[in-house]
Design an enzyme around this catalytic site. Structure first.
Site, PDB file in Angstrom:
ATOM      1  N   ASP A 105      -7.830  -4.081 -12.604  1.00  0.00           N
ATOM      2  CA  ASP A 105      -6.812  -4.503 -11.634  1.00  0.00           C
ATOM      3  C   ASP A 105      -6.082  -5.740 -12.140  1.00  0.00           C
ATOM      4  O   ASP A 105      -4.850  -5.834 -12.078  1.00  0.00           O
ATOM      5  CB  ASP A 105      -7.502  -4.791 -10.293  1.00  0.00           C
ATOM      6  CG  ASP A 105      -6.524  -4.919  -9.130  1.00  0.00           C
ATOM      7  OD1 ASP A 105      -5.388  -4.425  -9.231  1.00  0.00           O
ATOM      8  OD2 ASP A 105      -6.924  -5.502  -8.099  1.00  0.00           O
ATOM      9  N   HIS A 109       0.860  -0.384 -10.504  1.00  0.00           N
ATOM     10  CA  HIS A 109       0.306  -0.195  -9.165  1.00  0.00           C
ATOM     11  C   HIS A 109       0.976   0.962  -8.424  1.00  0.00           C
ATOM     12  O   HIS A 109       0.339   1.618  -7.595  1.00  0.00           O
ATOM     13  CB  HIS A 109       0.384  -1.494  -8.353  1.00  0.00           C
ATOM     14  CG  HIS A 109      -0.817  -2.365  -8.530  1.00  0.00           C
ATOM     15  ND1 HIS A 109      -0.991  -3.164  -9.634  1.00  0.00           N
ATOM     16  CD2 HIS A 109      -1.938  -2.532  -7.773  1.00  0.00           C
ATOM     17  CE1 HIS A 109      -2.152  -3.807  -9.537  1.00  0.00           C
ATOM     18  NE2 HIS A 109      -2.742  -3.433  -8.416  1.00  0.00           N
ATOM     19  N   HIS A 153      -0.855   3.868  -9.645  1.00  0.00           N
ATOM     20  CA  HIS A 153      -2.138   3.917  -8.929  1.00  0.00           C
ATOM     21  C   HIS A 153      -1.959   4.574  -7.565  1.00  0.00           C
ATOM     22  O   HIS A 153      -2.725   5.456  -7.173  1.00  0.00           O
ATOM     23  CB  HIS A 153      -2.707   2.516  -8.727  1.00  0.00           C
ATOM     24  CG  HIS A 153      -3.727   2.458  -7.616  1.00  0.00           C
ATOM     25  ND1 HIS A 153      -3.361   2.289  -6.283  1.00  0.00           N
ATOM     26  CD2 HIS A 153      -5.070   2.610  -7.619  1.00  0.00           C
ATOM     27  CE1 HIS A 153      -4.442   2.335  -5.520  1.00  0.00           C
ATOM     28  NE2 HIS A 153      -5.493   2.524  -6.309  1.00  0.00           N
ATOM     29  N   HIS A 167     -10.267   1.296  -7.402  1.00  0.00           N
ATOM     30  CA  HIS A 167      -8.865   0.889  -7.481  1.00  0.00           C
ATOM     31  C   HIS A 167      -8.491   0.488  -8.902  1.00  0.00           C
ATOM     32  O   HIS A 167      -7.499   0.975  -9.465  1.00  0.00           O
ATOM     33  CB  HIS A 167      -8.648  -0.281  -6.506  1.00  0.00           C
ATOM     34  CG  HIS A 167      -7.318  -0.941  -6.599  1.00  0.00           C
ATOM     35  ND1 HIS A 167      -6.192  -0.446  -5.973  1.00  0.00           N
ATOM     36  CD2 HIS A 167      -6.932  -2.076  -7.234  1.00  0.00           C
ATOM     37  CE1 HIS A 167      -5.161  -1.243  -6.221  1.00  0.00           C
ATOM     38  NE2 HIS A 167      -5.584  -2.237  -6.982  1.00  0.00           N
TER      39      HIS A 167
END
Length: 380
Positions: free
Chosen positions: A174, A257, A260, A274
């Site tokens: 992340d 992101h 993601h 995540h």
């Protein structure tokens, strides 16, 4: 027309260190006297004794409510009801990112203060003034934005050292995205999640997070495997939690992101953390922006050594899953997604092409460096 401004957001206070959980009462007491703790059964079993002792010493009662897996709209509504029922003045999210996000969302709706107490350095969510809301199945639904960050973020590095190592690894995934996305947003002069243009502070913190991770991540992973707290682990926890949190919020998100979020549309990925999905998004962003070959090679080598996925295979997809990849790409490029902070227009077709390309690129790099071939990650 509103005059554009640069802005930076941050928690009111950040506390990190070995056995910091034993001082939680001391740091919560100035914020609220009637807390509601949000924690799942596993987390509560680990921290209950320390939390009760610390709150007792501060003269604060302990009221705790359980939590499921995802920060869903219904989970947030359940917390709102509990806050009102117990006349709570501060909500304390303890555990993973979803429990903390649900606590933030409920605190905002009930107009009380909120505290983040992550028990692993697995995401940069704890510091932020937003929550990621998912469906019951784990599919991304929306970001919810709040007018301020948590009043307190407290992370105990001894808890991090005793958490499963894949949590720290996911947090590294992340956090590695933070600088890659912030520099893209800088080139685009894009707005950030903080609601304005970048500050140099936000960009610098994103880059500092990147540097600390490259210097300390491998040693920190070994520290967690040995269940010990070392200076390298302290630096990585700060990079994963504080620096990445400030860096993404005030530095800007971009393609990683958004991809993601798109990947949550593929059921094969629902069991993954995540940061694992974000890392695949980061590799895809590097391909999308035509990053230098050496930079992509270095990133694939480093993230493979850390234990992060950088191929479709590892997240349960293949280059032949056309329907799934199309769904991922369309979700990643929806209006309002952060992929539109890239310094050039991005289409769903471009995302599909990048995701397909990373499979062969990463496999070749790994083979050239004698690194393991990609295998499906065990979901957790």
């Amino acid at each position: 027309m509103t005059t554009p401004v640069s802005t930076v957001m941050s928690p009111a206070r950040y506390v990190q260190g070995k056995d910091a959980i034993t001082r939680i009462g001391e740091f919560v007491e100035p914020i609220g006297k009637r807390p509601l703790i949000v924690a799942d059964d596993v987390v509560w079993g680990i921290v209950e004794e320390a939390v009760r002792t610390a709150f007792d010493a501060a003269g604060i009662p302990v009221e705790r409510i359980g939590f499921g897996r995802f920060a869903t709209p219904s989970a947030v509504d359940t917390l709102v009801d509990a806050i009102r029922e117990h006349d709570v003045d501060v909500v304390v999210g303890v555990g993973g990112g979803s429990a903390i996000d649900a606590a933030k969302a409920a605190g905002h709706l009930t107009e009380i203060r909120w505290v983040s107490v992550p028990t692993a350095a697995s995401t940069d969510a704890p510091t932020s003034a937003l929550a990621v809301i998912y469906s019951e199945e784990g599919e991304f639904l929306e970001y919810r934005f709040f007018p301020h960050n948590p009043d307190l973020v407290l992370i105990d590095t001894n808890l991090v050292a005793h958490a499963p190592v894949q949590f720290l690894v996911a947090g590294i995934g992340d956090a590695l995205a933070t600088w890659v996305e912030a520099r893209a947003a800088k080139r685009a002069n894009a707005d950030t999640m903080a609601g304005g243009l970048q500050t140099e502070t936000g960009v610098a913190l994103a880059e500092l997070s990147w540097r600390l991770l490259h210097e300390n991540a491998l040693q920190a992973v070994e520290a967690v495997r040995a269940r010990v707290v070392t200076p390298a682990l302290e630096k990585v926890v700060e990079a994963n939690t504080l620096l990445s949190g400030l860096g993404f919020e005030s530095g800007g998100l971009a393609a990683a992101h958004a991809i993601h979020n798109g990947l949550t549309a593929a059921p094969q990925t629902h069991g993954l953390a995540h940061g694992q999905k974000v890392n695949v998004g980061t590799v895809a962003q590097l391909v999308l922006e035509g990053a230098p070959a050496q930079e992509i090679e270095d990133f694939v080598v480093f993230t493979t050594k850390v234990g992060l996925p950088n191929t479709l295979t590892e997240i349960g997809l293949t280059v032949d899953d056309s329907d799934e990849l199309r769904a991922v790409a369309e979700a990643a490029t929806e209006a309002g997604e952060t992929i539109h902070n890239m310094p050039f227009p991005v289409t769903a077709e471009m995302v599909v092409d990048a995701l397909v390309a990373i499979e062969g690129i990463a496999r070749r790099i790994r083979a050239d460096h004698g690194l393991p071939e990609p295998e499906l990650y065990r979901h957790h």
